[in-house]
Design a protein around this motif. Sequence first.
Motif, mmCIF file in Angstrom:
data_model
loop_
_atom_site.group_PDB
_atom_site.id
_atom_site.type_symbol
_atom_site.label_atom_id
_atom_site.label_comp_id
_atom_site.label_asym_id
_atom_site.label_seq_id
_atom_site.Cartn_x
_atom_site.Cartn_y
_atom_site.Cartn_z
ATOM 1 N N UNK A 78 0.826 -1.221 0.000
ATOM 2 C CA UNK A 78 0.000 0.000 0.000
ATOM 3 C C UNK A 78 0.856 1.265 0.000
ATOM 4 N N UNK A 80 -0.018 4.980 0.712
ATOM 5 C CA UNK A 80 -1.118 5.855 1.114
ATOM 6 C C UNK A 80 -1.055 7.221 0.443
ATOM 7 N N UNK A 81 -2.179 7.913 0.482
ATOM 8 C CA UNK A 81 -2.277 9.274 -0.045
ATOM 9 C C UNK A 81 -1.303 10.170 0.731
ATOM 10 N N UNK A 84 2.782 9.147 3.741
ATOM 11 C CA UNK A 84 3.379 9.438 5.060
ATOM 12 C C UNK A 84 4.583 8.547 5.350
ATOM 13 N N UNK A 85 5.725 9.176 5.589
ATOM 14 C CA UNK A 85 6.966 8.432 5.850
ATOM 15 C C UNK A 85 7.577 8.922 7.155
ATOM 16 N N UNK A 86 8.434 8.109 7.747
ATOM 17 C CA UNK A 86 9.161 8.549 8.941
ATOM 18 C C UNK A 86 10.326 9.407 8.467
ATOM 19 N N UNK A 89 14.080 9.091 9.512
ATOM 20 C CA UNK A 89 14.832 7.857 9.204
ATOM 21 C C UNK A 89 15.612 7.991 7.905
ATOM 22 N N UNK A 93 17.333 2.532 6.331
ATOM 23 C CA UNK A 93 16.790 2.165 7.640
ATOM 24 C C UNK A 93 15.268 1.960 7.551
ATOM 25 N N UNK A 94 14.609 2.853 6.804
ATOM 26 C CA UNK A 94 13.156 2.775 6.652
ATOM 27 C C UNK A 94 12.760 1.499 5.894
ATOM 28 N N UNK A 97 13.205 -1.499 7.971
ATOM 29 C CA UNK A 97 12.104 -1.606 8.936
ATOM 30 C C UNK A 97 10.861 -2.226 8.285
ATOM 31 N N UNK A 98 10.522 -1.732 7.098
ATOM 32 C CA UNK A 98 9.353 -2.258 6.381
ATOM 33 C C UNK A 98 9.577 -3.740 6.036
ATOM 34 N N UNK A 101 9.189 -5.852 9.073
ATOM 35 C CA UNK A 101 7.768 -5.939 9.451
ATOM 36 C C UNK A 101 7.016 -6.884 8.512
#
Lengths: 223, 233
Positions: A78, A80-81, A84-86, A89, A93-94, A97-98, A101
Amino acid sequence: MISSRGVTKKFKDKIAVDNVSFQFKEGEIIGFVGPNGAGKTTTMRLFLGYLWPTTGQISIDGLNPISNRIEVLKKIGYLPENNPLYQEMRVKEYLQFIAEAKEDQNFSKIISQVGLEEVLNSKIEELSRGFKQRVGLAAAIIGDPQILILDEPTSGLDPIEQDKIKKLIKGLKKTIIFSTHILSEVEDVAGRIVIINQGKIVYDGKKPKGKGTVEKLFKRLIK
Amino acid sequence: MKTLYKKELNYYLNNPIGYIVVILFAIFANFLFVKDLFLVGSASMKSFFSLLPWLFLVFVPALAMRILSEEKRVNTIETLLTLPVSETQIVLAKFFTLLTLLIVALLLTTALPISLSILTRMYLSEIAVGYLGAVFLGSSFIALAMFFSVQTKNQVVAFLLAALTTFFLLVLSTDFTASVLPKTLQDFFSYFSPSYHLQNFIKGLIDFRSTLYFLSLTALFLFLTIVDLEKRK
């Protein structure tokens, strides 16, 4: 693969999605179009179990996105509109993390596929909008999901970046549902079009042939 | 959950806010200890532990206020909730991150009692139980602050609501409440105050009821936070 039967979503007294029914088959690329506030994002969030329908049923590969939330989310990537990201990071690293997860460590191919090699060690907040969008797209693709739901993947990008993202989407051999305001994009990428207006499906069918035909159809249906 | 915990902890490690809050806490807490040592001439940690809830009243909400409210404000909550992870995993990962920081902050206050124990006689086991009580107290305050953080997109509102609720819980067992309320009511209300239950730990007693009280308070607010996150509007 994805089916929706009589789905309605109300926010207090406002009906965002009104008695929507459709079926999407495996491998289809669906352009989900409609004016602002038509119910595109709400419908996409309903597929993910991020929102619960007020009435009606949604099924992803035979699974209910509410009662089988985790299993369904393993099948869907997905974006999203507004992506939205951290921001604090780093890209690597991001994505790590994904990947953790989603329990998929093999994402190096995706990095080159999306073209993120040069910014891997940069902080997300320092990236251009185009690169940020690519990070969001890479995050959606990680885990090799069967379905991709992309909410305005080219929003706010310049025409060159738009073309790059379009090429990327076309190259992915998956079931893809993407929403957009750019009707030419639907012409270029989608095989099927769903037009939604005021929460209702006003068109669901094959993409009409010929340049500018999608725009004509859209203008005829949305007044 | 390990992945989420690592991500949360990295945020605080790579961001000055975590260091600032933890170091400020350590400075204030050490000051409280040293103050008693030199002004009152007491090498006991009892007054330090008694004042700890009031320090936590500011420290914990300051640390926890952003934990979910910021995710809601910038909508990364949508990213999190559309990953194949459960709401319980998200909440617990965030809780254990904050608990880790609280334990680090408390560890920064242990240098003084340890060094003093070399010079004078101190009951280290009693102090250890005091610290255990402080961890229990902190964990219940963290859970409470997380509950308020999930209610709003505004960090300041989350901070104020958490600090205010903690304040009312602490006030329940103060002399002020005792002077205002009848004795039976005072006994009843003070049982619900974290300070009342911390007293047992300060005395060096690991009281079962007090342990259960802190664990229940923590579990209750974590549960409410998970329920709120599971709500799909």
